[in-house]
Design a protein around this motif. Structure first.
Motif, PDB file in Angstrom:
ATOM      1  N   LYS A 103       0.916  -1.238  -0.059  1.00 55.50           N
ATOM      2  CA  LYS A 103       0.000   0.011   0.163  1.00 55.50           C
ATOM      3  C   LYS A 103       0.940   1.316   0.055  1.00 55.50           C
ATOM      4  O   LYS A 103       0.700   2.139  -0.825  1.00 55.50           O
ATOM      5  N   VAL A 104       1.657   1.378   0.909  1.00 56.07           N
ATOM      6  CA  VAL A 104       2.780   2.624   0.977  1.00 56.07           C
ATOM      7  C   VAL A 104       3.528   2.838  -0.032  1.00 56.07           C
ATOM      8  O   VAL A 104       3.527   3.783  -0.821  1.00 56.07           O
ATOM      9  N   ARG A 106       2.810   2.051  -3.309  1.00 55.10           N
ATOM     10  CA  ARG A 106       1.915   2.500  -4.172  1.00 55.10           C
ATOM     11  C   ARG A 106       1.657   4.041  -4.298  1.00 55.10           C
ATOM     12  O   ARG A 106       1.824   4.675  -4.934  1.00 55.10           O
ATOM     13  N   TYR A 107       1.441   4.495  -2.512  1.00 55.45           N
ATOM     14  CA  TYR A 107       1.378   5.792  -2.668  1.00 55.45           C
ATOM     15  C   TYR A 107       2.655   6.802  -2.972  1.00 55.45           C
ATOM     16  O   TYR A 107       2.559   7.860  -3.625  1.00 55.45           O
ATOM     17  N   GLU A 110       2.820   6.622  -6.861  1.00 54.80           N
ATOM     18  CA  GLU A 110       1.846   7.764  -7.481  1.00 54.80           C
ATOM     19  C   GLU A 110       2.331   9.274  -7.195  1.00 54.80           C
ATOM     20  O   GLU A 110       2.386   9.931  -8.122  1.00 54.80           O
ATOM     21  N   ALA A 111       3.178   9.483  -6.042  1.00 57.92           N
ATOM     22  CA  ALA A 111       3.620  11.001  -5.602  1.00 57.92           C
ATOM     23  C   ALA A 111       4.818  11.005  -6.530  1.00 57.92           C
ATOM     24  O   ALA A 111       5.354  12.119  -6.836  1.00 57.92           O
ATOM     25  N   ASP A 222       1.436  15.362  -1.250  1.00 62.05           N
ATOM     26  CA  ASP A 222       0.810  14.043  -1.728  1.00 62.05           C
ATOM     27  C   ASP A 222       0.661  13.189  -0.598  1.00 62.05           C
ATOM     28  O   ASP A 222      -0.505  12.412  -0.394  1.00 62.05           O
ATOM     29  N   LEU A 223       1.707  12.859   0.008  1.00 63.87           N
ATOM     30  CA  LEU A 223       1.627  11.812   1.113  1.00 63.87           C
ATOM     31  C   LEU A 223       0.681  12.432   2.326  1.00 63.87           C
ATOM     32  O   LEU A 223       0.029  11.725   2.901  1.00 63.87           O
ATOM     33  N   ARG A 226      -2.828  11.721   1.759  1.00 65.82           N
ATOM     34  CA  ARG A 226      -3.154  10.426   1.993  1.00 65.82           C
ATOM     35  C   ARG A 226      -3.524  10.348   3.527  1.00 65.82           C
ATOM     36  O   ARG A 226      -4.293   9.649   3.927  1.00 65.82           O
ATOM     37  N   HIS A 227      -2.713  11.033   4.325  1.00 66.98           N
ATOM     38  CA  HIS A 227      -2.987  10.977   5.746  1.00 66.98           C
ATOM     39  C   HIS A 227      -4.439  11.540   5.978  1.00 66.98           C
ATOM     40  O   HIS A 227      -5.282  11.195   6.835  1.00 66.98           O
ATOM     41  N   GLU A 229      -6.779  11.468   4.099  1.00 59.87           N
ATOM     42  CA  GLU A 229      -8.114  10.585   3.637  1.00 59.87           C
ATOM     43  C   GLU A 229      -8.221   9.573   4.694  1.00 59.87           C
ATOM     44  O   GLU A 229      -9.315   9.035   4.776  1.00 59.87           O
ATOM     45  N   PHE A 234      -2.827   6.183   8.073  1.00 63.54           N
ATOM     46  CA  PHE A 234      -1.492   6.470   7.609  1.00 63.54           C
ATOM     47  C   PHE A 234      -1.221   7.894   8.429  1.00 63.54           C
ATOM     48  O   PHE A 234      -1.663   8.879   7.903  1.00 63.54           O
TER      49      PHE A 234
END
Ligand code: HEM
Length: 416
Positions: A103-104, A106-107, A110-111, A222-223, A226-227, A229, A234
């Motif tokens: 998962k991480v 992928r984050y 994408e960033a 971007d990260l 994610r937090h 969201e 995260f």
């Protein structure tokens, strides 16, 4: 040979001066045993390409949990410095396993958009071009201090989004950290490094808090989004951990790849001349530099159960040290592995960026930095050469290989 039939090599530490001067000669002998036990490090060492490949591509058998564990446990003073800033990094990326890692990663992927990476090439070209012109005008320089140490900090930190005005300060916290995680740092050195790490960690956490409050257009933001969201899943600490690890991953690795690569190119003058004559060879030359004398020599995994590898049973929970640099010189995989050949067809099969689910996410960025520097140097300083008679020194450790200085001179400028 131990009771379980595993060969053992007492005294193998990767830290003595003879080894550091020419590890490849030592690896040649070690590859007779594809897997052996090294009691001084308490690790199972994997020497050949096929077995290194197997370890990297079987994450269910070989966990990444130990990749960042200090080889020498830090002493009480260093631990106190780190505890004062609550330096705890939960497994998220480099030392995490699935499903968290999937998962991480992928984050992060994408960033690290192609747009962000493309935007960095002119930054690298401008900055490195300026530093190279300065060195050439002076008639001499130190590739490490003038170019290879500052450049990856500039690019890596810019990619993450750290403000340009902080880069000098951040760089001052990055010098000589390798011994702390991968070597045998003495207590006073541990204290110095722990102080820098603590400063960097505090800075990163403050920066994450800012980006969470006010996200902008950068990787850190971007990260941070994610937090926002998924605040429980995260956390700000997770974001800080990923940024911290990326800052480290992007720096020494590339610094060392630049100095090692330039050293080898200049030592093999015909290969350097081949690039000057035809710069289209530079892309492949970057791969050959990474194969021949790459910056990550060894990397660790942990056996998740009793695993058999090349006839040896590696017990559950044992640490496995895979010798990427030895795999890169394995004659079963590379024809004439001890020849340095910028036109080598299979150069890109090297293991210096790892392989499989943890394959280096910064490989395109590192490749770009190396390519741009070689393009600039071959065009602007074709007469560049190594200052003869210098002594090469390395920081003893089991992972990172890189010169602490590489003195060069530019005869045409000196004569003008
Ligand atoms: C020549 C330079 C570099 C070398 C030799 C290198 C090498 C490596 C290696 C060996 C790994 C571990 C692979 C594994 O555990 O299987 C890795 C992971 C990683 N590297 Fe690099 N690296 C370099 C530059 C960079 C740069 C510039 C970045 C930029 C941000 C970067 C970011 C990462 C990240 C995020 C990971 C973790 C990937 C994961 O665990 O999924 N690296 N690198």
């Amino acid at each position: 040979m131990d009771a379980a039939g595993c060969p053992a090599h007492a005294g193998f530490t990767m830290m003595d001066p003879e080894f550091l001067a020419d590890p490849y000669a030592v690896f040649q002998g070690l590859r007779d045993d594809p897997v052996f036990y090294a009691p001084d490090l308490d690790v199972y060492v994997v020497t050949r390409y096929a077995e290194v490949d197997a370890v990297l591509t079987r994450p269910e058998d070989f966990s990444s949990s130990v990749t960042l564990t200090p080889v020498t446990p830090p002493g009480p003073e260093a631990l106190e410095i780190l505890a004062a800033v609550d330096f705890y990094r939960p497994p998220n990326l480099i030392n995490a396993d699935a499903p968290r890692h999937t998962k991480v990663r992928r984050y992060v992927q994408e960033a690290m958009s192609p747009r962000r990476l493309r935007a960095l090439e002119p930054v690298v070209t401008d900055w490195a071009g300026g530093r190279i012109d300065e060195m050439v005008a002076r008639g001499h320089g130190d590739v490490f201090a003038d170019l290879a140490f500052p450049l990856p900090a500039l690019t890596g930190f810019s990619l993450l989004g750290f403000p340009a005005e902080d880069i000098e300060l951040l760089k001052s916290w990055c010098a000589n950290r390798v011994a702390f995680t991968y070597g045998r740092a003495a207590p006073d050195e541990q204290v110095r490094i722990a102080t820098s790490v603590a400063n960097f960690w505090r800075y990163t956490n403050d920066f994450v808090a800012q980006r969470i409050a006010e996200p902008v257009d950068d990787l850190a933001s971007d990260l941070a989004r994610r937090h926002l969201e998924e605040p429980e899943e995260f956390t700000p600490r997770d974001v800080a951990t990923v940024l911290f690890e990326m800052a480290v991953a992007s720096h020494e690795t590339t610094t060392n790849a630049l100095t090692n690569g330039l050293r080898r190119l200049l030592e093999h003058r015909d290969q350097w001349e081949a690039l000057v004559a035809d710069p289209s060879r530079i892309t492949n030359a970057v791969e050959e530099c990474l194969r021949f004398d790459g910056s990550v020599m060894g990397w660790r995994r942990r056996a998740t159960r009793d695993v058999e590898l090349a006839g040896v049973t590696i017990p559950a929970d044992a640490t496995v040290l895979i010798l990427l640099a030895s795999a890169n010189h394995d004659p079963e995989r590379f024809e004439r592995p001890e020849a340095f050949d910028v036109c080598r067809k299979e150069a890109r099969s090297h293991m210096t960026f790892g392989k499989g689910v943890h394959f280096c996410q910064g490989a395109p960025l590192a490749r770009m930095e190396l390519r741009v520097v070689l393009e600039l140097l071959t065009a602007r300083a074709p007469d560049m050469r190594i200052v003869p008679g210098q002594h090469y020194s390395f920081t003893p450790n089991i992972t990172m290989r890189g010169l602490n200085q590489l003195l060069v001179e530019f005869p045409a400028a000196a004569a003008a």
